[in-house]
Design a protein around this motif. Sequence first.
Motif, PDB file in Angstrom:
ATOM      1  N   PHE A  35       0.820  -1.227   0.000  1.00  0.00           N
ATOM      2  CA  PHE A  35       0.000   0.000   0.000  1.00  0.00           C
ATOM      3  C   PHE A  35       0.848   1.268   0.000  1.00  0.00           C
ATOM      4  N   LYS A  36       2.112   1.138   0.424  1.00  0.00           N
ATOM      5  CA  LYS A  36       2.926   2.342   0.550  1.00  0.00           C
ATOM      6  C   LYS A  36       3.152   3.027  -0.793  1.00  0.00           C
ATOM      7  N   ASP A  61       8.729  -2.126   3.558  1.00  0.00           N
ATOM      8  CA  ASP A  61       7.945  -1.779   2.375  1.00  0.00           C
ATOM      9  C   ASP A  61       8.096  -0.330   1.932  1.00  0.00           C
ATOM     10  N   PRO A 117      -4.436  -2.967   9.688  1.00  0.00           N
ATOM     11  CA  PRO A 117      -3.160  -3.568  10.114  1.00  0.00           C
ATOM     12  C   PRO A 117      -2.155  -2.443  10.371  1.00  0.00           C
ATOM     13  N   SER A 118      -1.597  -2.373  11.583  1.00  0.00           N
ATOM     14  CA  SER A 118      -0.913  -1.139  11.985  1.00  0.00           C
ATOM     15  C   SER A 118       0.495  -1.343  12.505  1.00  0.00           C
ATOM     16  N   GLY A 119       1.364  -0.382  12.165  1.00  0.00           N
ATOM     17  CA  GLY A 119       2.731  -0.364  12.665  1.00  0.00           C
ATOM     18  C   GLY A 119       3.069   1.034  13.153  1.00  0.00           C
ATOM     19  N   ASN A 120       3.442   1.895  12.204  1.00  0.00           N
ATOM     20  CA  ASN A 120       3.760   3.281  12.560  1.00  0.00           C
ATOM     21  C   ASN A 120       2.495   4.146  12.649  1.00  0.00           C
ATOM     22  N   LEU A 121       1.349   3.551  12.385  1.00  0.00           N
ATOM     23  CA  LEU A 121       0.015   4.146  12.565  1.00  0.00           C
ATOM     24  C   LEU A 121      -0.348   5.241  11.567  1.00  0.00           C
ATOM     25  N   GLY A 122       0.395   5.348  10.450  1.00  0.00           N
ATOM     26  CA  GLY A 122       0.026   6.320   9.423  1.00  0.00           C
ATOM     27  C   GLY A 122      -1.296   5.932   8.767  1.00  0.00           C
ATOM     28  N   ASN A 123      -1.415   4.659   8.442  1.00  0.00           N
ATOM     29  CA  ASN A 123      -2.621   4.189   7.774  1.00  0.00           C
ATOM     30  C   ASN A 123      -3.841   4.348   8.680  1.00  0.00           C
ATOM     31  N   ALA A 178       6.774  -5.501   8.523  1.00  0.00           N
ATOM     32  CA  ALA A 178       6.605  -4.075   8.226  1.00  0.00           C
ATOM     33  C   ALA A 178       5.806  -3.371   9.334  1.00  0.00           C
ATOM     34  N   MET A 179       5.302  -4.152  10.285  1.00  0.00           N
ATOM     35  CA  MET A 179       4.590  -3.554  11.428  1.00  0.00           C
ATOM     36  C   MET A 179       5.374  -3.723  12.728  1.00  0.00           C
ATOM     37  N   HIS A 236       0.604  -9.353   6.916  1.00  0.00           N
ATOM     38  CA  HIS A 236       0.100  -8.099   7.503  1.00  0.00           C
ATOM     39  C   HIS A 236      -1.419  -8.038   7.417  1.00  0.00           C
ATOM     40  N   THR A 238      -2.769  -4.751   2.858  1.00  0.00           N
ATOM     41  CA  THR A 238      -1.646  -3.821   2.724  1.00  0.00           C
ATOM     42  C   THR A 238      -0.510  -4.339   1.852  1.00  0.00           C
ATOM     43  N   ALA A 239      -0.430  -5.640   1.632  1.00  0.00           N
ATOM     44  CA  ALA A 239       0.626  -6.161   0.738  1.00  0.00           C
ATOM     45  C   ALA A 239       0.134  -7.388  -0.015  1.00  0.00           C
TER      46      ALA A 239
END
Length: 435
Positions: A105-106, A137, A248-254, A302-303, A357, A382-383
């Motif tokens: 998605f990035k 990603d 699905p969250s990591g750095n929480l931008g999405n 990636a999360m 993810h 997301t991927a």
Amino acid sequence: MKFRSISGVSPAVPFREALFRGLAPDGTLYVPETIPPLPPRFFEAHPSTSFPEVATAVIAGFAGDIPETEISRIVRAAISFPVPLIQIEEGLYVLELFHGPTLAFKDIGVRFMAQTLSAFLAKEGGHLTILTATSGDTGGAVAHGFHGVPNISAYLLYPAGRVSRIQEQQMTTLGGNIHAMEVDGTFDDCQKLIKETLLDPDVVLARRLTTANSINIGRLLPQVAYYIWADLQLRMLFDRHNPVIVVPSGNLGNLTAALYAKNMGIAAEGFVAATNENKVLVDYLSTGSVVPTAPVHTYSSAMDVGNPNNISRIQNLFGNNFEFLRSVLSAVSISDEETSDEIQRTFERSGYLLDPHTAVGIRAARIEKGKRGNTPFIVPATAHPAKFPEIVEQATGSPVTMPKELRAILTKPKQSMQIGADYQAWKGIILRNRA
Ligand SMILES: *Cc1c(COP(=O)(O)O)cnc(C)c1O
């Protein structure tokens, strides 16, 4: 419409400046002063409405300093692939965000950012250096999104040994204006190096810098648009109920983008952040305090983020009212075992292949679904599963077909520079290297 820094110390700026700066000079993130409402027609099912049209309208509300015709041109060049909403089971939908060139998605946020920066530079002249920390990603998306873009060079910092082979090949094989740095450390170390660089007067005076991480508000705007698009497609094609959106969250931008979309008017019933075992957000929602941790390595790498940057944007959006935030957002942590089990389960039930993810999101959706009856659930996919073939093949017992873009990348020679997680050494490199 302007963007202000979260601490409010630095002055509010128009979109162009927030985009070029990345981080506000006071060290906090830029947020929109207000969330601009979208014309009501975008919430009425109309079969001829397209994703570029929705994205143009959303972005125009935030970026009043770019003419709408220019935004439309940029969006159509940057997001030249479909963003379909697919039903995988009764009441369970995925929004496939992985049809861009690096299959995650990035691509959407990064390509919009690259095209926008390039349009400004073409008018204004000058050179720009893009700094990016990546857990996997973002690096590939930035490498492909910025490769060959005139007057821009990009540095990608990634944690050595913690990204998949395909991800590594995607960021290290293009060369030219793309510089891959293999950092002996974690993603959070990479992110720290970048933040420090952006605030270091020696570097900032010598080079014009910005970041393509989700710190940069430019990444988030097209992401807001795809949540509005998902809501519209759900209404148009399938289901009239208000959905729950599971990110699905990591750095929480999405997730931040999803919450901005809520404030723009989508009728979601609730939001769920699906995290892996890196669960700073889950703990925050239960205790009220943000406690950054060292990231642990999981299948959904990636999360693997132990200090999610966008949490401050989310707190800010809710006026730092914790109870208000908790009434809209919940969070679930999913283990590697559950992730693998979910890939297998969904494949057996519906023949749909999940990447790890998206599987974290789908498992979280199943857990929440049990509590919410008939509500439809939307999970952004997301991927593409072929980006993580080992995990997916192990879970399903059958091979993943590799798209030809990926196969071609696997045989190219890797070009990277190894560095320690040491600011002074990195600073020397960035100051010496002029390209
Ligand atoms: C980056 C990434 C995420 C996490 O997104 P954030 O905006 O950082 O929360 C999820 N899935 C994939 C495949 C990613 O590349």
